[in-house]
Design a protein around this motif. Sequence first.
Motif, PDB file in Angstrom:
ATOM      1  N   ARG A   1       0.832  -1.265   0.083  1.00  0.00           N
ATOM      2  CA  ARG A   1       0.045   0.028   0.031  1.00  0.00           C
ATOM      3  C   ARG A   1       0.978   1.375   0.027  1.00  0.00           C
ATOM      4  NH1 ARG A   1      -3.286  -1.191   5.365  1.00  0.00           N
ATOM      5  NH2 ARG A   1      -0.856  -1.675   5.970  1.00  0.00           N
ATOM      6  N   ILE A   2       0.271   2.330  -0.456  1.00  0.00           N
ATOM      7  CA  ILE A   2       1.126   3.516  -0.435  1.00  0.00           C
ATOM      8  C   ILE A   2      -0.138   4.728  -0.098  1.00  0.00           C
ATOM      9  CG2 ILE A   2       2.038   5.563  -1.861  1.00  0.00           C
ATOM     10  CD1 ILE A   2       2.586   3.360  -3.893  1.00  0.00           C
ATOM     11  N   ASN A   3       0.325   5.689   0.696  1.00  0.00           N
ATOM     12  CA  ASN A   3      -0.492   6.734   1.305  1.00  0.00           C
ATOM     13  C   ASN A   3       0.277   7.893   1.016  1.00  0.00           C
ATOM     14  OD1 ASN A   3      -1.775   8.478   3.053  1.00  0.00           O
ATOM     15  ND2 ASN A   3      -0.703   8.103   5.156  1.00  0.00           N
ATOM     16  N   PRO A   4      -0.223   8.553   0.210  1.00  0.00           N
ATOM     17  CA  PRO A   4       0.321  10.087  -0.344  1.00  0.00           C
ATOM     18  C   PRO A   4      -0.464  10.935   0.724  1.00  0.00           C
ATOM     19  CG  PRO A   4      -0.679   8.935  -2.124  1.00  0.00           C
ATOM     20  CD  PRO A   4      -1.213   8.076  -0.818  1.00  0.00           C
ATOM     21  N   THR A   5       0.370  11.741   1.579  1.00  0.00           N
ATOM     22  CA  THR A   5       0.023  12.604   2.385  1.00  0.00           C
ATOM     23  C   THR A   5      -0.734  13.780   1.936  1.00  0.00           C
ATOM     24  OG1 THR A   5       1.894  13.723   2.759  1.00  0.00           O
ATOM     25  CG2 THR A   5       1.365  11.798   4.175  1.00  0.00           C
ATOM     26  N   PRO A   6      -1.430  14.645   2.676  1.00  0.00           N
ATOM     27  CA  PRO A   6      -2.045  16.203   2.279  1.00  0.00           C
ATOM     28  C   PRO A   6      -0.554  16.774   1.542  1.00  0.00           C
ATOM     29  CG  PRO A   6      -3.076  15.554   4.139  1.00  0.00           C
ATOM     30  CD  PRO A   6      -2.154  14.548   4.120  1.00  0.00           C
ATOM     31  N   ASN A   7       0.304  16.687   2.545  1.00  0.00           N
ATOM     32  CA  ASN A   7       1.608  17.452   1.992  1.00  0.00           C
ATOM     33  C   ASN A   7       2.100  16.991   0.711  1.00  0.00           C
ATOM     34  OD1 ASN A   7       1.488  16.127   4.778  1.00  0.00           O
ATOM     35  ND2 ASN A   7       2.729  17.897   5.159  1.00  0.00           N
TER      36      ASN A   7
END
Length: 661
Positions: free
Chosen positions: A534-540
Amino acid sequence: MKTFFSQRLTCNSFQSLALLGICFLFPLTIQAAKGGKKISPDLFGLFFEDINYSADGGLYAELVQNRSFEYNPTERREWNPYSFWEYITPGFSYGKISVETSSPIHPNNPHYMVLDIEHVGHEANTPGLSGVGIKNSGFSGMVVKAGDKYNFSMFARQLSKEPIELNISLQTPKGKVLAETKISTSTDSWNKYTASLTPTESNDTVSLVVLATTKGKLAMDVISLFPEKTFKNRPNGLRADLAQLLADMKPRFIRFPGGCLSHGDGLENMYRWKNTIGPIEQRKEQRNIWGYHQTTGLGYFEYFQFCEDIGAKPLPVLPAAVSCQNSGGTWRVGGTGQKAIPMDEMQDYIQEVLDLIEWANAPATSTWGAKRAAAGHPAPFNLQYVGIGNEDKITPEFEERFKIIFNAVKAKHPEITVVGTVGPSPDGEDFTKGWKLADDLKVPVVDEHYYTDPNWFISHQNRYDSYKRNATEVYLGEYASWGNKMRNAISEAAYMTALERNGDVVRMASYAPLLAKKDFTQWKTDMIFFDNTRINPTPNYYVQKMFSANQGDYYFDNVIQKDEKDANLAASCVQDSKTGDIILKMVNFGSESKPMKINLKGLGNVSSKAEQNVLTGDAEAENTLENPQVVVPIKSIVKIKKAFDYSAPAMSLTVIRIKTK
């Protein structure tokens, strides 16, 4: 600073005129609109450092952990050359294993595994193959997909007379074989053996099994397994999904390999680029300053190749002949662990720096250009930037060595832009000393770093307004607002509009750190979190992408009107002169929507429709690996007039990209 804000397009033939043998040249120039100022065309990029398992077990697609048996207790007390390998003897077989160093493949790769197969069992009631071997479960399990190919390779040499038969397989934790193949050794010299494995079903906890099924003795090293589907299908390549996420940002540059990793934990731990090129079995592995192992499989060639693959300029950072001031565990700002290369060794070190530029840019007929060509890249990489030093403590030893290196590069390669450093903080003693040194030497660009809270970014949007123009420029090489919630990202967005406004003095900027693997994170604030699946792109991440993918090279004041007394509001307007597009960015860090007025008069004929992206959400909202879609940009097509009003949502970044006719 050289910038180009028009693009000359040539129409050199038309079919109807070509029939008459006539060729006309029609110059078409997309000019930037009047009334603005040129800004850096390289403003937003990426900084990659092997921290948080970003490389091995992360962006680097190798699935085997400790593939060369080089792990040792200096990295982790519980680690040794056998770590992450399991000795197996199915079918009542027996033998023994040992890690030896007497006859390695290469001095840079001293350890290898010896497998002594004394007896291969043949019990009738034993399911599966019998033999003696080893098993590796990778970085918390290997992920494989049904139908995809996985490329296996290993080096081996016979230590007994007869060839040894090996069964290579991918197995689930319960021993189910998902793919298998056979190889046979053929020589008593080190030889590379390769095979392809195609699993019959998908699984995310697979192990690689290397099982000898005949008696004998052999040495093994660099046991490797790569998905064939790496990014751009590169051998020894990158994990495709992570690399694509970075490519989608359209960064103008990538800084690598660090960070503190560059100058290392003491002189012997410096990142020396020559140890990271060439065949992987000849590269020098070493302890990571962040407390784990780096194979250097992701080395300088792979970094440069990735930059080229995504259209980013490479920015390698070399030590300024001093180690990190936090060496030896003095991990505090202003630590005293800095060590310097002895002056009688400086000429050799300077040559190492100059050799990098030759390796990157010289023709394939040169000494170092030939090494680049041998790796598969005859053409130069067109290196433009070289960083010297990383947030170093500005000691007399540093100043003396930086000056020698800087002058040597300037004399031999005036075409190269050297990026210096002014310490780890936005102010203070090292910052002041670093800037004085840069001014004295006329260093083209210096690297500023700062990590602080969101309110600092909101209250310091005027930081670069008063910097001297036509002097040393700034690379904001590392910055973040200590968090991955929406409020952190939007505070950074507000600050980034100020970087655009000051793009005539701020040459480049990159958020840090870039990647962090779940359960292996040394730094709490990161742009992208991931695990094996899995990958989690942050709001940043989305803020950085919205700016990076919408860069311009010309800045306009007074296009967007807002309440100047409200520090929570920020905006910028740039033009991409290559496309002619006008790009508006509007930020609201407040808790209520706020009006802004846009006046496009004087910017030429604009299209009546535009692409709009809006990132907004609760101030405390954040994405997770379990739910990475909490905060994502919403894209739409909107109608545009020469003058229009916009209501900026609370806690938001809006980007509107407008075509010009």
